[in-house]
Design a protein around this motif. Structure first.
Motif, short mmCIF file in Angstrom:
data_model
loop_
_atom_site.label_atom_id
_atom_site.label_comp_id
_atom_site.label_asym_id
_atom_site.label_seq_id
_atom_site.Cartn_x
_atom_site.Cartn_y
_atom_site.Cartn_z
N ALA A 90 27.33 44.80 31.24
CA ALA A 90 26.55 44.66 30.01
C ALA A 90 27.16 43.65 29.05
O ALA A 90 26.48 43.13 28.17
CB ALA A 90 26.43 46.02 29.32
N LEU A 91 28.42 43.35 29.23
CA LEU A 91 29.08 42.41 28.33
C LEU A 91 28.76 40.96 28.66
O LEU A 91 28.82 40.10 27.80
CB LEU A 91 30.60 42.61 28.38
CG LEU A 91 31.10 43.96 27.91
CD1 LEU A 91 32.60 44.05 28.11
CD2 LEU A 91 30.74 44.19 26.46
N GLY A 92 28.42 40.68 29.90
CA GLY A 92 28.15 39.31 30.29
C GLY A 92 29.43 38.57 30.61
O GLY A 92 30.54 39.08 30.48
N THR A 115 36.80 33.16 37.18
CA THR A 115 35.54 32.54 36.78
C THR A 115 34.67 33.62 36.19
O THR A 115 34.42 34.64 36.79
CB THR A 115 34.83 31.91 37.98
OG1 THR A 115 34.65 32.91 38.96
CG2 THR A 115 35.63 30.75 38.55
N GLY A 116 34.24 33.41 35.00
CA GLY A 116 33.43 34.43 34.33
C GLY A 116 34.32 35.30 33.50
O GLY A 116 35.17 34.87 32.81
N GLY A 117 34.16 36.55 33.49
CA GLY A 117 35.00 37.44 32.73
C GLY A 117 35.24 38.71 33.49
O GLY A 117 35.96 39.59 33.08
N VAL A 118 34.60 38.81 34.64
CA VAL A 118 34.71 40.02 35.44
C VAL A 118 35.55 39.68 36.65
O VAL A 118 35.29 38.75 37.38
CB VAL A 118 33.31 40.51 35.88
CG1 VAL A 118 33.42 41.76 36.71
CG2 VAL A 118 32.44 40.72 34.68
N HIS A 119 36.61 40.44 36.83
CA HIS A 119 37.50 40.22 37.97
C HIS A 119 36.98 41.00 39.15
O HIS A 119 36.54 42.14 39.01
CB HIS A 119 38.91 40.68 37.65
CG HIS A 119 39.52 39.95 36.50
ND1 HIS A 119 39.99 38.67 36.63
CD2 HIS A 119 39.70 40.30 35.21
CE1 HIS A 119 40.46 38.28 35.45
NE2 HIS A 119 40.28 39.25 34.59
N PRO A 120 37.02 40.42 40.33
CA PRO A 120 36.53 41.14 41.53
C PRO A 120 37.42 42.30 41.89
O PRO A 120 38.52 42.41 41.56
CB PRO A 120 36.53 40.09 42.63
CG PRO A 120 37.29 38.93 42.14
CD PRO A 120 37.45 39.09 40.67
#
Length: 120
Positions: A90-92, A115-120
C-alpha cells in the motif's frame, strides 16, 4: 696509580649505574601512569554501571505507562488501532536517487541492488 683500564672500568661502572637509575626511574613513571589509567578505567566502568541502572529505571514499563497517561493530551498520544498499520504494497515504491548509491571503490554504482522500496 691508576691505569687506563681502571679509568675505563670506572667510567663503564658509572655509566651502567646511571643507566640503571634512569631505567628504574622510567619504569616507576610508567607504573604510575598505568595505575592512573587503571583507576580511570575503573571510574568509567562504575559510571557505565550507574548509567545502566538509570536507564533500566527510566525505561520501566510501569513508569512509561504513567508518563503517557500524564502527558497524553500534551503529546497527542492515542492508542494505536491495528488498522492504522499499512502493508508494504500500500505504500508504493520509494524512489531511489542514483547519486546516493556509491560502490565500495568510491565510484557511483551502475547496477543498484535495491530497486523500488520493497525488498524481495
Amino acid at each position: 696509580m691508576f691505569r687506563t683500564t681502571d679509568v675505563v672500568l670506572i667510567a663503564v661502572m658509572l655509566s651502567a649505574a646511571a643507566f640503571t637509575y634512569k631505567t628504574k626511574h622510567d619504569a616507576e613513571a610508567m607504573m604510575r601512569r598505568v595505575s592512573e589509567l587503571e583507576t580511570g578505567i575503573q571510574l568509567e566502568k562504575d559510571a557505565i554501571n550507574v548509567l545502566k541502572a538509570d536507564w533500566s529505571l527510566l525505561t520501566q514499563p510501569g513508569r512509561l505507562e504513567t508518563l503517557t497517561e500524564i502527558y497524553k493530551d500534551e503529546l497527542g498520544l492515542a492508542v494505536l488501532d491495528p488498522r492504522q498499520i499499512a502493508q508494504p504494497q500500500a505504500l508504493g515504491a520509494i524512489p531511489l536517487r542514483d547519486d546516493l548509491l556509491v560502490a565500495e571503490d568510491g565510484q557511483a554504482a551502475s547496477d543498484p541492488v535495491v530497486t523500488g522500496g520493497v525488498h524481495p
